[in-house]
Design an enzyme around this catalytic site. Structure first.
Site, PDB file in Angstrom:
ATOM      1  CE  LYS A 232      -9.508 -21.492  68.600  1.00 11.60           C
ATOM      2  NZ  LYS A 232      -8.742 -20.470  67.861  1.00 11.60           N
ATOM      3  NE  ARG A 266     -11.471 -14.750  71.286  1.00 11.67           N
ATOM      4  CZ  ARG A 266     -12.334 -15.722  71.002  1.00 11.67           C
ATOM      5  NH1 ARG A 266     -11.926 -16.975  70.903  1.00 11.67           N
ATOM      6  NH2 ARG A 266     -13.609 -15.436  70.790  1.00 11.67           N
TER       7      ARG A 266
END
Length: 290
Positions: A232, A266
């Site tokens: 991210k 995740r």
């Protein structure tokens, strides 16, 4: 739901999904399988059923404990996907993987996709909108699937436009507690629910690192905590790395999240994350030292 007490915080040790009790004695790795043309990291890499299936099976070989299948991108600025498009992308893949023995999670906010995926064999519904869409709670309450409730401020198209909080940890925690209460009121037992603070979903870089630093504050809600930091922009902001160069930072982030109580990670880079967790577990006197 069993809990243990570590460093003053309750950490869930089990998660029940479709009658199957997943042990959280070690953090579980949720491998990401995006069947989308526009996901921020791997959009367009697996455009066909065959390529997505091959990717999913490879992640299982690398050590994924759960597969998370998504047919609609939720990156900042992402366009909406029609119901028919999402069903076409997701349901055949769930059907093909249902016999592999690995719990399948479907990343969706559409109740119709939830129902179809559960019918096809999915064990978990992972919703970035925390089942706020009309009919979403009913879609899961009528089954015994597991649920991931995630926090997001705003909507994918606009969520990164000047997100603001007075106290990001407290506000995210209150939201997740309220959504957990809504599910329990509808007959969904807490042992089926996991909670995700939503790194990168309506948060600044500072907000994201505050959530990571204070992640243990979410474990006291009694449910497994899911952490999705993989590749991210918060990692790019501190490393200067492009999205496809963030594997190392992603593994470090996953291990830091596990250290702070996350029980489900995740990730895109399953094998690398597994290696990182093994080092961390060995340092604590756990795991398999050969």
């Amino acid at each position: 739901m069993k809990r243990d007490l570590r460093q003053g915080h309750h950490i869930a040790t089990e998660w029940t999904v479709r009658g199957r009790v997943l042990s959280l004695a070690r953090p579980l790795i949720m491998g990401i399988v995006n069947v989308t043309p526009d996901s921020f990291s791997d959009g367009g890499q697996h455009p066909t059923h065959g390529s997505a299936l091959a990717k999913a099976l490879r992640l299982v070989e690398e050590g994924a404990d759960i597969l998370d299948i998504g047919g609609e991108s939720t990156r900042p600025g992402a366009a909406d996907v029609t119901l028919d498009q999402e069903l076409e992308r997701v349901v055949p893949l769930v059907e093909s993987l249902a016999g592999e023995g690995v719990p399948l999670s479907v990343d969706t906010s559409k109740p119709e996709v939830m129902r179809a995926a559960i019918d096809a064999g999915a064990a978990i519904v992972n919703d970035v909108h925390a089942l706020q869409a009309p009919g979403a709670i009913d879609a899961v309450a009528g089954s015994d699937c597991g649920v991931v409730l995630m926090h997001m401020q705003g909507m994918p198209r606009t969520m990164q436009v000047a997100p603001r909080y007075e106290d990001v940890v407290a506000e995210v925690r209150v939201f997740l507690r309220e959504r957990l209460g809504a599910l329990e009121a509808s007959g969904v037992s807490a042992d089926r629910v996991a909670l995700d603070p939503g790194f990168g979903f309506g948060k600044t870089v500072e907000h994201n690192f505050t959530l990571l630093r204070e992640l243990q504050r979410f474990t006291s809600l009694g449910c497994p905590v899911v952490a999705g930091l993989s590749r991210k922009s918060m990692l790019g902001a501190v490393t200067g790395r492009a999205v496809d160069e963030r594997a190392t930072a992603s593994v470090v982030g996953a291990v830091l999240a596990a250290e702070r109580g996350a029980r489900v990670l995740r990730v895109h880079d399953v094998a690398a994350t597994r290696d990182g967790l093994r080092v961390w577990e060995a340092m604590q006197g756990q795991g398999d030292i050969r």
